[in-house]
Design a protein around this motif. Structure first.
Motif, short mmCIF file in Angstrom:
data_model
loop_
_atom_site.label_atom_id
_atom_site.label_comp_id
_atom_site.label_asym_id
_atom_site.label_seq_id
_atom_site.Cartn_x
_atom_site.Cartn_y
_atom_site.Cartn_z
N GLY A 127 2.44 -10.43 12.84
CA GLY A 127 2.09 -11.75 12.34
C GLY A 127 1.58 -11.80 10.92
O GLY A 127 1.21 -12.86 10.44
N PHE A 128 1.54 -10.66 10.20
CA PHE A 128 1.09 -10.68 8.82
C PHE A 128 2.13 -11.34 7.93
O PHE A 128 3.33 -11.26 8.18
CB PHE A 128 0.85 -9.25 8.31
N SER A 129 1.67 -11.98 6.87
CA SER A 129 2.59 -12.48 5.86
C SER A 129 3.20 -11.29 5.13
O SER A 129 2.66 -10.18 5.17
CB SER A 129 1.86 -13.38 4.86
N GLN A 130 4.33 -11.52 4.44
CA GLN A 130 4.99 -10.40 3.78
C GLN A 130 4.12 -9.81 2.67
O GLN A 130 4.09 -8.59 2.46
CB GLN A 130 6.34 -10.84 3.22
N GLU A 131 3.37 -10.64 1.94
CA GLU A 131 2.53 -10.13 0.87
C GLU A 131 1.38 -9.31 1.41
O GLU A 131 1.06 -8.24 0.90
CB GLU A 131 2.00 -11.28 0.01
N THR A 132 0.76 -9.80 2.50
CA THR A 132 -0.33 -9.05 3.11
C THR A 132 0.19 -7.72 3.67
O THR A 132 -0.44 -6.68 3.50
CB THR A 132 -0.98 -9.86 4.24
N LEU A 161 5.95 0.83 8.64
CA LEU A 161 4.68 0.11 8.53
C LEU A 161 4.91 -1.37 8.28
O LEU A 161 4.23 -2.22 8.87
CB LEU A 161 3.85 0.72 7.41
N LEU A 162 5.86 -1.70 7.39
CA LEU A 162 6.16 -3.11 7.13
C LEU A 162 6.61 -3.81 8.40
O LEU A 162 6.19 -4.94 8.70
CB LEU A 162 7.25 -3.22 6.07
N GLU A 163 7.47 -3.15 9.18
CA GLU A 163 7.95 -3.75 10.43
C GLU A 163 6.80 -3.99 11.40
O GLU A 163 6.70 -5.06 12.01
CB GLU A 163 8.99 -2.84 11.07
N GLN A 164 5.91 -3.02 11.53
CA GLN A 164 4.79 -3.16 12.45
C GLN A 164 3.86 -4.29 12.04
O GLN A 164 3.45 -5.11 12.85
CB GLN A 164 4.00 -1.84 12.51
N PHE A 165 3.53 -4.36 10.74
CA PHE A 165 2.63 -5.40 10.25
C PHE A 165 3.25 -6.78 10.39
O PHE A 165 2.60 -7.72 10.86
CB PHE A 165 2.26 -5.15 8.79
N ASN A 174 0.82 -0.56 0.77
CA ASN A 174 0.42 0.07 -0.48
C ASN A 174 -0.94 0.76 -0.34
O ASN A 174 -1.13 1.89 -0.82
CB ASN A 174 0.36 -0.98 -1.60
N SER A 175 -1.89 0.09 0.32
CA SER A 175 -3.20 0.70 0.53
C SER A 175 -3.09 1.98 1.34
O SER A 175 -3.75 2.98 1.05
CB SER A 175 -4.13 -0.30 1.25
N ALA A 176 -2.24 1.95 2.38
CA ALA A 176 -2.07 3.13 3.22
C ALA A 176 -1.51 4.29 2.41
O ALA A 176 -1.96 5.43 2.54
CB ALA A 176 -1.16 2.81 4.40
N LEU A 177 -0.53 4.02 1.54
CA LEU A 177 0.05 5.08 0.73
C LEU A 177 -0.95 5.63 -0.29
O LEU A 177 -1.02 6.84 -0.52
CB LEU A 177 1.29 4.56 -0.01
N ARG A 207 -12.29 2.64 -1.22
CA ARG A 207 -13.22 1.66 -0.62
C ARG A 207 -12.65 0.25 -0.71
O ARG A 207 -12.78 -0.54 0.22
CB ARG A 207 -14.58 1.74 -1.32
N LEU A 208 -12.03 -0.08 -1.84
CA LEU A 208 -11.41 -1.40 -1.99
C LEU A 208 -10.27 -1.58 -1.00
O LEU A 208 -10.06 -2.68 -0.47
CB LEU A 208 -10.91 -1.59 -3.42
N ALA A 209 -9.52 -0.50 -0.74
CA ALA A 209 -8.43 -0.57 0.24
C ALA A 209 -8.97 -0.86 1.63
O ALA A 209 -8.45 -1.69 2.37
CB ALA A 209 -7.63 0.73 0.23
N VAL A 210 -10.04 -0.15 2.00
CA VAL A 210 -10.66 -0.38 3.30
C VAL A 210 -11.23 -1.80 3.37
O VAL A 210 -11.12 -2.49 4.39
CB VAL A 210 -11.76 0.66 3.58
N ALA A 211 -11.84 -2.27 2.28
CA ALA A 211 -12.39 -3.63 2.24
C ALA A 211 -11.29 -4.65 2.47
O ALA A 211 -11.47 -5.63 3.20
CB ALA A 211 -13.09 -3.88 0.90
N GLN A 212 -10.15 -4.43 1.84
CA GLN A 212 -9.02 -5.35 2.01
C GLN A 212 -8.56 -5.37 3.47
O GLN A 212 -8.25 -6.43 4.03
CB GLN A 212 -7.87 -4.91 1.11
#
Length: 497
Positions: free
Chosen positions: A345-350, A337-341, A356-359, A167-172
């Motif tokens: 336009g996502f920041s590297q941390e986001t 996934l990192l390449e797509q995100f 990580n949430s997906a895994l 749930r926290l992953a989905v919230a994020q």
């Protein structure tokens, strides 16, 4: 499984929104001055902002749910006592004595036993069992039943915590949807028509090159770099290169301007809108050297290197657990996934948090990989590092070498992972050297980093690819030229334009 599907749906929505924004900015710019009068309180902008607020509220609802627990609750302990008594004590002749006069004392004793099991205090467990032996004729059976019920409740707690983490992953992810939509609303309506003087001067310059300018739109944010959108066409029968257009635009702007990656190469007889941005100050060339573990056909390491539209050069390196095809699939999933995100336009941390949430949501046993990201701002030379379970990264400058280390966990193990981040200023002639742990593990134990710094200083090749090969050849000398693990060395050279 349902939460995994929800997470993937949320991710898809975010990427679709971002791609829609890019399409609208590039191809559907306003044609009239009406746009300027509608920027304040524009109904479509307000609508997107309302959508963003809805996602924010939904995320807050998820965050408001109970958080994970590390210990059994009082209700669970009461259930352990009740189930154990029903199975062991229901037909015992001492039942009325034990759970009549001494019920409170026995309940506290069982709770102490359960808490000792949770903490793994074997000495305390043996003490409690010894006390029971003299007063309970079924002490062995009672202890075994308590242990069995404890394991069941412990398993239930683990599943509850896993659901809470999901749930926290989905919230994020919902929070990121809200943020992206707010940024989209801002980007779509922050364009302004160029000043009359700017447009007229540019129009005259382009006319000499047989190009007809319909209109120019400017996005010049305080914290960003100038962006210009030109809607133009060439005179009949003419084809003008985009390089020539960029040179004329640079003279009008007083700064070097270039078309974004993937733009049209020429201007022909039809009107098209082309996006130009300020040119970067640095350029990067990269190369890689790789070895697959002996007796394996596929390396478990994967990487990507790409330059983004916003003037950022990104290198991502991932090492899957183990080696072979399974490890390759794990690390490949991470880098894709990192390449797509990051492309969206996502920041590297986001982006790393989303991966990580997906895994974690995927929930496959042993599904984890290292995450190693270097993102260089080609305007300023600032490099941002992010690591999760990754090997050290090295920076070579003139006659010294610096290492960027990490002690965090790999991605996919826990939901609330602490990524280690750092920033360094890069200069002309610097080299960035990334590697997987198979490279460092081949060096003398307890001296891996010091030995690697000596190796890097001993390599004098200028080409990044040759530089990486030189490192790998010297490392193999420490392992009798046997690759006992997958080895990848990724080298990038930084030069001033």
């Amino acid at each position: 499984m349902q939460e995994w599907m929800i997470a993937m749906l949320v991710i898809s929505i975010m990427l679709i929104i971002r791609d829609m924004a890019k399409t609208i900015l590039a191809e559907n710019l306003p044609d009239t001055e009406e746009f300027l009068s509608l920027q304040e309180g524009h109904p479509q902008k307000e609508r997107v902002e309302k959508y963003a607020a809805s996602f924010q509220k939904l995320a807050d609802t998820f965050y408001g749910m109970p958080y994970r627990r590390d210990y059994l609750s009082s209700r669970q302990i009461e259930r352990i006592i009740g189930d154990t008594n029903a199975k062991v004590c229901s037909r015992c002749y001492q039942r009325e004595i034990c759970w009549g006069e001494h019920s409170q004392e026995l309940a506290k004793g069982v709770e102490a036993l359960v808490r000792s099991m949770e903490s793994g205090d074997e000495e305390n467990i043996r003490g409690i069992r010894a006390d029971w032996t003299g007063i309970c004729p079924r002490s062995v059976q009672y202890y075994e039943t308590v242990t069995e019920n404890f394991q069941k409740e412990r398993q239930n707690l683990m599943w509850d915590n896993r659901m809470i983490e999901n749930r926290l992953a989905v919230a994020q992810q919902l929070m990121e949807v809200s943020r992206i939509m707010e940024n989209v609303a801002s980007d779509l309506y922050d364009l302004e028509r160029g000043t009359q003087q700017f447009e007229e001067e540019l129009r005259k310059g382009l006319r000499k090159s047989h190009v007809i300018l319909r209109q120019a739109w400017v996005m010049d944010k305080v914290k960003g770099h100038k962006q210009i959108f030109l809607t133009m066409r060439a005179r009949s029968g003419q084809c003008i290169s985009m390089t020539e257009i960029a040179q004329l635009l640079s003279k009008s702007c007083g700064t070097s301007m270039v078309p974004v990656n993937g733009s049209r190469c020429i201007v022909n007889g039809e009107y098209h809108t082309v996006h130009f941005i300020e040119d970067v100050s640095y350029q990067i060339l990269y190369g890689t050297a790789r070895l697959t573990r002996e007796e394996e056909k596929v390396s478990g390491d994967n990487y990507i290197c790409r330059q983004e539209d916003g003037g950022r050069f990104v290198m991502c390196l991932s090492d899957g657990m183990g080696s072979g095809m399974e490890a390759c699939r794990e690390s490949e999933t991470v880098v894709e996934l990192l390449e797509q995100f990051m492309e969206s336009g996502f920041s590297q941390e986001t982006a790393a948090k989303m991966v990580n949430s997906a895994l974690v949501l995927k929930g496959e046993d042993g599904m984890f990989s290292t995450v190693d990201i270097c993102a260089v701002d080609l305007y300023t030379g600032i490099c941002n590092f992010l690591k999760a379970g990754a090997a050290s990264t090295f920076i070579k400058r003139d006659h010294w070498v610096e290492s960027i280390t990490s002690e965090s966990l790999a991605a996919g193990l826990v939901q609330q992972i602490d990524f280690e981040t750092a920033s360094r200023k890069l200069y002309h002639g610097d080299y960035l050297i990334m590697m997987t742990d198979g490279v460092l593990d081949a060096l003398p134990n307890q001296k891996e980093e010091e030995t690697m710094k000596e190796i890097i200083m001993d390599v004098h090749e200028e080409s990044p690819k040759d530089f990486g090969r030189g490192i790998l050849e010297r490392v193999l000398g420490y392992s009798d030229y046997h690759a006992r693990d997958d080895m990848t060395v990724l080298v990038a050279g930084v030069w001033k334009k």
